[in-house]
Design a protein around this motif. Structure first.
Motif, PDB file in Angstrom:
ATOM      1  N   GLU A   1     -14.493  -3.289  -0.205  1.00 39.12           N
ATOM      2  CA  GLU A   1     -13.705  -4.511  -0.042  1.00 39.12           C
ATOM      3  C   GLU A   1     -12.447  -4.317   0.806  1.00 39.12           C
ATOM      4  OE1 GLU A   1     -12.761  -3.006  -4.306  1.00 39.12           O
ATOM      5  OE2 GLU A   1     -14.465  -2.994  -2.930  1.00 39.12           O
ATOM      6  N   TYR A   2     -12.135  -3.065   1.173  1.00 42.54           N
ATOM      7  CA  TYR A   2     -10.964  -2.791   2.003  1.00 42.54           C
ATOM      8  C   TYR A   2     -11.343  -2.349   3.424  1.00 42.54           C
ATOM      9  CZ  TYR A   2      -8.203  -3.241  -2.206  1.00 42.54           C
ATOM     10  OH  TYR A   2      -7.602  -3.737  -3.336  1.00 42.54           O
TER      11      TYR A   2
ATOM     12  N   LYS B   1      -9.264   4.680  10.017  1.00 38.43           N
ATOM     13  CA  LYS B   1      -8.463   5.124  11.163  1.00 38.43           C
ATOM     14  C   LYS B   1      -7.128   5.686  10.686  1.00 38.43           C
ATOM     15  CE  LYS B   1      -6.374   3.409  15.415  1.00 38.43           C
ATOM     16  NZ  LYS B   1      -6.211   2.264  16.319  1.00 38.43           N
ATOM     17  N   GLY B   2      -6.489   4.974   9.766  1.00 38.74           N
ATOM     18  CA  GLY B   2      -5.211   5.435   9.235  1.00 38.74           C
ATOM     19  C   GLY B   2      -5.332   6.753   8.500  1.00 38.74           C
TER      20      GLY B   2
ATOM     21  N   SER C   1      -2.446  -1.737  -5.773  1.00 39.41           N
ATOM     22  CA  SER C   1      -2.625  -2.290  -7.124  1.00 39.41           C
ATOM     23  C   SER C   1      -3.141  -1.236  -8.102  1.00 39.41           C
ATOM     24  CB  SER C   1      -3.577  -3.485  -7.086  1.00 39.41           C
ATOM     25  OG  SER C   1      -3.052  -4.507  -6.283  1.00 39.41           O
ATOM     26  N   GLU C   2      -2.541  -0.066  -8.043  1.00 40.07           N
ATOM     27  CA  GLU C   2      -2.850   1.037  -8.954  1.00 40.07           C
ATOM     28  C   GLU C   2      -4.293   1.524  -8.892  1.00 40.07           C
ATOM     29  OE1 GLU C   2      -1.243   0.720 -12.874  1.00 40.07           O
ATOM     30  OE2 GLU C   2       0.500  -0.410 -12.171  1.00 40.07           O
TER      31      GLU C   2
ATOM     32  N   MET D   1       0.844  -1.180   0.000  1.00 42.35           N
ATOM     33  CA  MET D   1       0.000   0.000   0.000  1.00 42.35           C
ATOM     34  C   MET D   1       0.889   1.244   0.000  1.00 42.35           C
ATOM     35  SD  MET D   1      -3.084   1.046   2.605  1.00 42.35           S
ATOM     36  CE  MET D   1      -2.057   1.278   4.037  1.00 42.35           C
ATOM     37  N   GLN D   2       0.529   2.221  -0.805  1.00 44.15           N
ATOM     38  CA  GLN D   2       1.274   3.471  -0.894  1.00 44.15           C
ATOM     39  C   GLN D   2       0.414   4.598  -0.318  1.00 44.15           C
ATOM     40  OE1 GLN D   2       2.091   4.811  -4.884  1.00 44.15           O
ATOM     41  NE2 GLN D   2       3.434   6.445  -4.193  1.00 44.15           N
ATOM     42  N   THR D   3       1.053   5.538   0.368  1.00 38.52           N
ATOM     43  CA  THR D   3       0.373   6.716   0.906  1.00 38.52           C
ATOM     44  C   THR D   3       0.813   7.938   0.125  1.00 38.52           C
ATOM     45  OG1 THR D   3       0.353   5.740   3.113  1.00 38.52           O
ATOM     46  CG2 THR D   3      -0.035   8.118   2.970  1.00 38.52           C
ATOM     47  N   ILE D   4      -0.159   8.735  -0.298  1.00 37.87           N
ATOM     48  CA  ILE D   4       0.106   9.982  -1.010  1.00 37.87           C
ATOM     49  C   ILE D   4      -0.521  11.111  -0.205  1.00 37.87           C
ATOM     50  CG2 ILE D   4      -0.359  11.290  -3.123  1.00 37.87           C
ATOM     51  CD1 ILE D   4      -0.572   8.502  -4.534  1.00 37.87           C
ATOM     52  N   ILE D   5       0.269  12.162   0.051  1.00 35.54           N
ATOM     53  CA  ILE D   5      -0.240  13.330   0.767  1.00 35.54           C
ATOM     54  C   ILE D   5       0.205  14.569   0.003  1.00 35.54           C
ATOM     55  CG2 ILE D   5      -0.285  14.629   2.934  1.00 35.54           C
ATOM     56  CD1 ILE D   5       0.456  12.028   4.389  1.00 35.54           C
ATOM     57  N   ARG D   6      -0.694  15.101  -0.826  1.00 35.60           N
ATOM     58  CA  ARG D   6      -0.399  16.308  -1.600  1.00 35.60           C
ATOM     59  C   ARG D   6      -1.635  16.666  -2.417  1.00 35.60           C
ATOM     60  NH1 ARG D   6       2.516  12.385  -4.646  1.00 35.60           N
ATOM     61  NH2 ARG D   6       1.655  12.147  -6.752  1.00 35.60           N
ATOM     62  N   ASN D   7      -1.574  17.802  -3.070  1.00 30.06           N
ATOM     63  CA  ASN D   7      -2.625  18.147  -4.012  1.00 30.06           C
ATOM     64  C   ASN D   7      -2.376  17.349  -5.280  1.00 30.06           C
ATOM     65  OD1 ASN D   7      -3.644  19.736  -6.475  1.00 30.06           O
ATOM     66  ND2 ASN D   7      -4.812  20.537  -4.755  1.00 30.06           N
ATOM     67  N   ILE D   8      -3.388  16.642  -5.739  1.00 29.10           N
ATOM     68  CA  ILE D   8      -3.222  15.770  -6.903  1.00 29.10           C
ATOM     69  C   ILE D   8      -3.995  16.262  -8.116  1.00 29.10           C
ATOM     70  CG2 ILE D   8      -2.660  13.694  -5.601  1.00 29.10           C
ATOM     71  CD1 ILE D   8      -5.895  13.202  -6.513  1.00 29.10           C
ATOM     72  N   TRP D   9      -4.498  17.488  -8.029  1.00 30.52           N
ATOM     73  CA  TRP D   9      -5.258  18.044  -9.147  1.00 30.52           C
ATOM     74  C   TRP D   9      -4.419  17.992 -10.416  1.00 30.52           C
ATOM     75  CZ3 TRP D   9     -10.151  19.013  -9.896  1.00 30.52           C
ATOM     76  CH2 TRP D   9     -10.540  19.845 -10.948  1.00 30.52           C
ATOM     77  N   ASN D  10      -4.997  17.561 -11.496  1.00 29.37           N
ATOM     78  CA  ASN D  10      -4.339  17.448 -12.805  1.00 29.37           C
ATOM     79  C   ASN D  10      -3.261  16.370 -12.874  1.00 29.37           C
ATOM     80  OD1 ASN D  10      -5.918  19.304 -14.163  1.00 29.37           O
ATOM     81  ND2 ASN D  10      -4.622  21.020 -13.580  1.00 29.37           N
TER      82      ASN D  10
END
Length: 144
Positions: free
Chosen positions: A78-79, A86-87, A52-53, A1-10
């Motif tokens: 399903e997750y 919580k995470g 898984s993308e 599992m990957q964590t992303i923390i940022r603005n992802i616009w565009n």
């Protein structure tokens, strides 16, 4: 599992986030489609778990002056039962604690009040309808 923390616009992941929100909020819960995306998404910080993308859990943090709003908290069905909400909430609160905000607000679905109370949120208004479901505004103070 990957964590992303940022603005992802565009970014390409923006499309994956909208797909996940649609699955949770529109298909599963029957909410209005306007919950999938709005103008705030362009400037918010998004907290996303991917596997898984695909986006499996997410929320966004929107800061206005001294208030941070945690919004659009979702976990694919399903997750669930894996403590991902919580995470995600802990990631959001950790991110917010690094800012200068004094209050965190969440407009929670009424059925989830007890979950947010475990994080120190308290209801501050009456229940109201938005997106086709009963919600309530909850807040908590932050000590930076």
């Amino acid at each position: 599992m990957q964590t992303i923390i940022r603005n992802i616009w565009n970014e390409p992941i923006w499309s994956l986030l909208k797909t996940a929100r649609n699955e949770v909020f529109v298909v599963e819960q029957g909410l209005d489609t306007c919950v999938v995306a709005d103008d705030y998404d362009q400037t918010c910080t998004h907290i996303i778990y991917t596997h898984s993308e695909k986006v499996i859990a997410s929320c966004r943090v929107r800061i206005e002056n001294t208030i941070a709003f945690i919004e659009r908290v979702s976990v694919l069905k399903e997750y669930r039962q894996q403590s991902l909400s919580k995470g995600i909430l802990n990631e959001a609160l950790t991110f917010i604690e690094k800012t200068n905000v004094q209050t965190v607000a969440i407009v929670a679905q009424s059925r989830l009040i007890s979950m947010y109370e475990k994080y120190g949120f308290t209801p501050v208004d009456d229940h109201f309808m938005i997106f086709g479901a009963s919600h309530i505004k909850m807040t908590k103070s932050i000590n930076n």
